[in-house]
Enzyme design. Structure first.
Site, PDB file in Angstrom:
ATOM      1  N   LYS A  14       0.832  -1.212   0.000  1.00  0.00           N
ATOM      2  CA  LYS A  14       0.000   0.000   0.000  1.00  0.00           C
ATOM      3  C   LYS A  14       0.865   1.260   0.000  1.00  0.00           C
ATOM      4  O   LYS A  14       0.582   2.204  -0.732  1.00  0.00           O
ATOM      5  CB  LYS A  14      -0.921   0.029   1.237  1.00  0.00           C
ATOM      6  N   ARG A  89      -9.092   0.707   9.374  1.00  0.00           N
ATOM      7  CA  ARG A  89      -8.657  -0.652   9.634  1.00  0.00           C
ATOM      8  C   ARG A  89      -9.684  -1.432  10.438  1.00  0.00           C
ATOM      9  O   ARG A  89      -9.458  -2.595  10.740  1.00  0.00           O
ATOM     10  CB  ARG A  89      -7.369  -0.610  10.446  1.00  0.00           C
ATOM     11  N   ARG A 123      11.997  -6.837   4.804  1.00  0.00           N
ATOM     12  CA  ARG A 123      11.868  -5.429   4.426  1.00  0.00           C
ATOM     13  C   ARG A 123      12.881  -4.559   5.177  1.00  0.00           C
ATOM     14  O   ARG A 123      13.111  -4.751   6.364  1.00  0.00           O
ATOM     15  CB  ARG A 123      10.443  -4.958   4.752  1.00  0.00           C
ATOM     16  N   ARG A 152      12.093  -1.958  10.615  1.00  0.00           N
ATOM     17  CA  ARG A 152      11.057  -1.502  11.546  1.00  0.00           C
ATOM     18  C   ARG A 152      10.940  -2.486  12.688  1.00  0.00           C
ATOM     19  O   ARG A 152      11.025  -3.682  12.493  1.00  0.00           O
ATOM     20  CB  ARG A 152       9.713  -1.418  10.806  1.00  0.00           C
TER      21      ARG A 152
HETATM   22  P1  ADP Z   1       1.520  -2.138   7.891  1.00  0.00           P
HETATM   23  O1  ADP Z   1       0.432  -1.829   6.911  1.00  0.00           O
HETATM   24  O2  ADP Z   1       2.802  -2.567   7.272  1.00  0.00           O
HETATM   25  O3  ADP Z   1       1.089  -3.028   9.022  1.00  0.00           O
HETATM   26  P2  ADP Z   1       1.315   0.552   9.018  1.00  0.00           P
HETATM   27  O4  ADP Z   1       2.436   1.481   8.945  1.00  0.00           O
HETATM   28  O5  ADP Z   1       0.084   0.856   8.239  1.00  0.00           O
HETATM   29  O6  ADP Z   1       1.956  -0.832   8.619  1.00  0.00           O
HETATM   30  O7  ADP Z   1       0.864   0.336  10.554  1.00  0.00           O
HETATM   31  C1  ADP Z   1       1.764   0.002  11.552  1.00  0.00           C
HETATM   32  C2  ADP Z   1       1.049  -0.100  12.889  1.00  0.00           C
HETATM   33  O8  ADP Z   1       0.471   1.168  13.240  1.00  0.00           O
HETATM   34  C3  ADP Z   1      -0.124  -1.067  12.932  1.00  0.00           C
HETATM   35  O9  ADP Z   1       0.290  -2.393  13.192  1.00  0.00           O
HETATM   36  C4  ADP Z   1      -0.977  -0.475  14.065  1.00  0.00           C
HETATM   37  O10 ADP Z   1      -0.458  -0.809  15.327  1.00  0.00           O
HETATM   38  C5  ADP Z   1      -0.801   1.012  13.879  1.00  0.00           C
HETATM   39  N1  ADP Z   1      -1.861   1.576  13.007  1.00  0.00           N
HETATM   40  C6  ADP Z   1      -1.681   2.135  11.776  1.00  0.00           C
HETATM   41  N2  ADP Z   1      -2.867   2.522  11.258  1.00  0.00           N
HETATM   42  C7  ADP Z   1      -3.825   2.187  12.169  1.00  0.00           C
HETATM   43  C8  ADP Z   1      -5.236   2.292  12.211  1.00  0.00           C
HETATM   44  N3  ADP Z   1      -5.936   2.814  11.200  1.00  0.00           N
HETATM   45  N4  ADP Z   1      -5.882   1.822  13.318  1.00  0.00           N
HETATM   46  C9  ADP Z   1      -5.214   1.303  14.346  1.00  0.00           C
HETATM   47  N5  ADP Z   1      -3.880   1.149  14.367  1.00  0.00           N
HETATM   48  C10 ADP Z   1      -3.174   1.588  13.289  1.00  0.00           C
END
Ligand code: ADP
Ligand code: ZN
Length: 205
Positions: A14, A89, A123, A152
């Site tokens: 994404k 999410r 990654r 990360r």
């Molecule tokens: P990925 O899609 O690789 O899991 P993100 O950078 O989108 O990584 O998200 C990393 C973390 O940030 C998630 O595992 C969660 O803990 C938190 N997070 C990100 N977006 C949300 C969201 N919309 N709702 C709740 N937690 C979120």
């Protein structure tokens, strides 16, 4: 208008697609994950609170991310459209979003779990935003800006399994939610970044 949600498992690509859409269509890329990580880096109260959830692969509580997105969408640069990456999410987040913005496209980037685990555990990130995979990139510095690459903290095998569980349980129901609203388009996320981007361009034109 191009008010876009990118949906898909962690590691579906994404972020990479959002960056390409941002550049070609001149739309702001809004990533709740990036926003939360910036808060962690800046050691804000919000960052301290969010860190414990993120490190365990859990979702940060809905109201926290909802207010981040609501504030961001009020800015002028979102008037012509935007790309939401990693939000909503949960169904609760989607319902909150519906109260403050319409959405034109929900693009579901589909990738099977095995590929997700491999992509995420290999990654490597650069703070300029570029990401690499150890299978195709052997250097430990960024080819674009020269900074040192890092992994990360939540990109390890155990946390990835937890993030996938969370994805299936809490985020996947959004597929039906947006299908019922006639917004969902599914694309194959196992293809190369360029090919996936071509499918997205076909949807957006
Ligand atoms: P990925 O899609 O690789 O899991 P993100 O950078 O989108 O990584 O998200 C990393 C973390 O940030 C998630 O595992 C969660 O803990 C938190 N997070 C990100 N977006 C949300 C969201 N919309 N709702 C709740 N937690 C979120
Ligand atoms: Zn870099």
């Amino acid at each position: 208008m191009n008010r876009i949600i990118l949906l898909g498992a962690p590691g579906a690509g994404k972020g990479a697609q959002a960056a390409l859409i941002e550049e070609k269509y001149n739309l702001p890329h809004i990533s709740t994950g990036d926003a939360l990580r910036q808060n962690i880096k800046d050691e804000t109260e919000l960052g301290k609170f969010a860190k414990s959830f993120i490190d365990k692969g859990e979702l940060v509580p809905d109201d926290v991310v909802i207010s981040i997105v609501e504030d961001r969408l009020k800015k002028d640069d979102c008037k012509k459209g935007f790309i939401l990456d990693g939000f909503p999410r949960t169904i609760y987040q989607a319902e909150a979003l519906a109260k403050f913005s319409d959405i034109d496209y929900v693009i579901d980037v589909e990738v099977p779990d095995e590929i997700v685990v491999d992509r995420i555990s290999g990654r490597r990130m650069c703070s300029c935003g570029k990401t690499y995979h150890i299978s195709t990139y052997k250097s430990d510095t960024c080819e674009k800006c020269g900074q040192k690459l890092y992994q990360r903290k939540d990109d390890n095998q155990e946390t990835v399994m937890d993030r996938l569980k969370v994805y299936h349980k809490q985020t996947e129901p959004l597929i039906d939610y947006y299908t019922d609203k006639d917004k969902l388009v599914t694309i194959d996320g196992t293809k190369s970044i360029d090919e996936v981007f071509k499918s997205i361009m076909n949807i957006l034109k």
